[in-house]
Write an enzyme that holds these catalytic residues in place. Structure first.
Site, PDB file in Angstrom:
ATOM      1  NE  ARG A  50       2.381  -2.316  18.627  1.00  0.00           N
ATOM      2  CZ  ARG A  50       2.480  -3.456  19.299  1.00  0.00           C
ATOM      3  NH1 ARG A  50       3.104  -4.493  18.759  1.00  0.00           N
ATOM      4  NH2 ARG A  50       2.005  -3.587  20.523  1.00  0.00           N
ATOM      5  CB  CYS A  84      -2.156  -1.079  19.501  1.00  0.00           C
ATOM      6  SG  CYS A  84      -0.444  -0.530  19.765  1.00  0.00           S
ATOM      7  CB  THR A  86       2.148   2.787  19.965  1.00  0.00           C
ATOM      8  OG1 THR A  86       2.115   3.024  21.370  1.00  0.00           O
ATOM      9  CG2 THR A  86       3.463   3.303  19.413  1.00  0.00           C
ATOM     10  CB  THR A 126       4.236   3.501  24.597  1.00  0.00           C
ATOM     11  OG1 THR A 126       3.780   4.063  23.351  1.00  0.00           O
ATOM     12  CG2 THR A 126       3.384   2.296  24.975  1.00  0.00           C
ATOM     13  CE  LYS A 166       3.081  -4.048  25.322  1.00  0.00           C
ATOM     14  NZ  LYS A 166       2.150  -4.726  24.393  1.00  0.00           N
ATOM     15  CB  CYS A 196      -0.614   2.242  26.650  1.00  0.00           C
ATOM     16  SG  CYS A 196       0.011   0.566  26.314  1.00  0.00           S
TER      17      CYS A 196
END
Length: 233
Positions: A50, A84, A86, A126, A166, A196
């Site tokens: 994203r 999520c 974003t 983010t 991640k 996030c």
């Protein structure tokens, strides 16, 4: 009372999806399997990044997000949630693609902070979430001031998200991220918004102990209530 089926548009990322599902289970008052809520999960890892889409001309994540929403609707989901932050920049397009309610995680977080009487919070998120201003827009008029990391501090947030959680690096160096948290608190933040969905797992994995509010948890609680479940005391 008939309980509604929850559908999770997941894969953004997989660990954040698992974290949301676990929080739904852990915070539902239930004495046996049958008293828990029914949850359908589509951990769609084909959804494009994203932040890359919003800031760097990356692939559009919306088609795969819509595909997940419609897939979940087709198998009986009655309310959708997206773990999520974003991705909520694309909330309107996803919500318009199905004839189902889609809960808004950032709005739920705003309301939770308001109930706690918080007037200043630090946003950890983010680049895509920070620079698009989705938190700022959602919090407008709430009376809650949002502080964002300055200078290299934002780079430390991106580092722990992408190179830590991640990437599955369980021993990631989080010294710079700790400084980011401490700088926001020193500037007057009463709590840190884990904006996030990789950050709640990060706080657990790396033993980070700062006052915070967890939007993933607020989304889980909102979904439980909406679906007709009872929150565990």
């Amino acid at each position: 009372m008939n309980k509604k089926v929850i559908g999770i548009i997941g894969g953004m990322g997989p660990l954040a999806t698992a974290d949301l599902f676990q929080k739904i289970v852990l915070h539902t008052e239930a004495a046996c399997d049958q008293e828990h809520l029914r949850v359908c999960i589509d951990s769609n890892t084909n959804i494009a990044d994203r932040t890359a889409a919003l800031l760097h001309g990356g692939a559009n994540p919306v088609p795969e997000m819509v595909k997940s929403a419609q897939r979940l609707a087709s198998i009986g989901a009655e309310v959708l949630i997206m773990p999520c932050n974003t991705a909520h920049n694309f909330y309107d397009e996803v919500a318009a693609s199905v004839d189902l309610p889609v809960l808004q995680m950032i709005a739920l977080t705003r309301d939770a902070l308001g109930k706690k009487g918080v007037t200043c919070a630090g946003l950890l998120a983010t680049d895509g979430t920070v620079q698009t201003g989705i938190y700022q827009r959602t919090f407008a008029g709430s009376g809650i001031e949002l502080l964002v990391p300055e200078g290299d501090d934002q780079a430390a947030v991106m580092d722990i998200i992408y190179n830590g959680v991640k990437a599955g690096d369980m021993n990631h160096d989080v010294a710079a991220f700790r400084r980011t948290c401490e700088n926001l608190l020193a500037r007057g933040a009463e709590v840190l918004i884990l904006g996030c969905t990789e950050l709640p797992p990060a706080f657990e994995l790396y033993h980070l102990d700062y006052p915070n509010v967890d939007p993933t948890l607020e989304l889980a609680l909102g979904a439980i209530r909406f679906a007709g479940g009872q929150i565990k005391d």
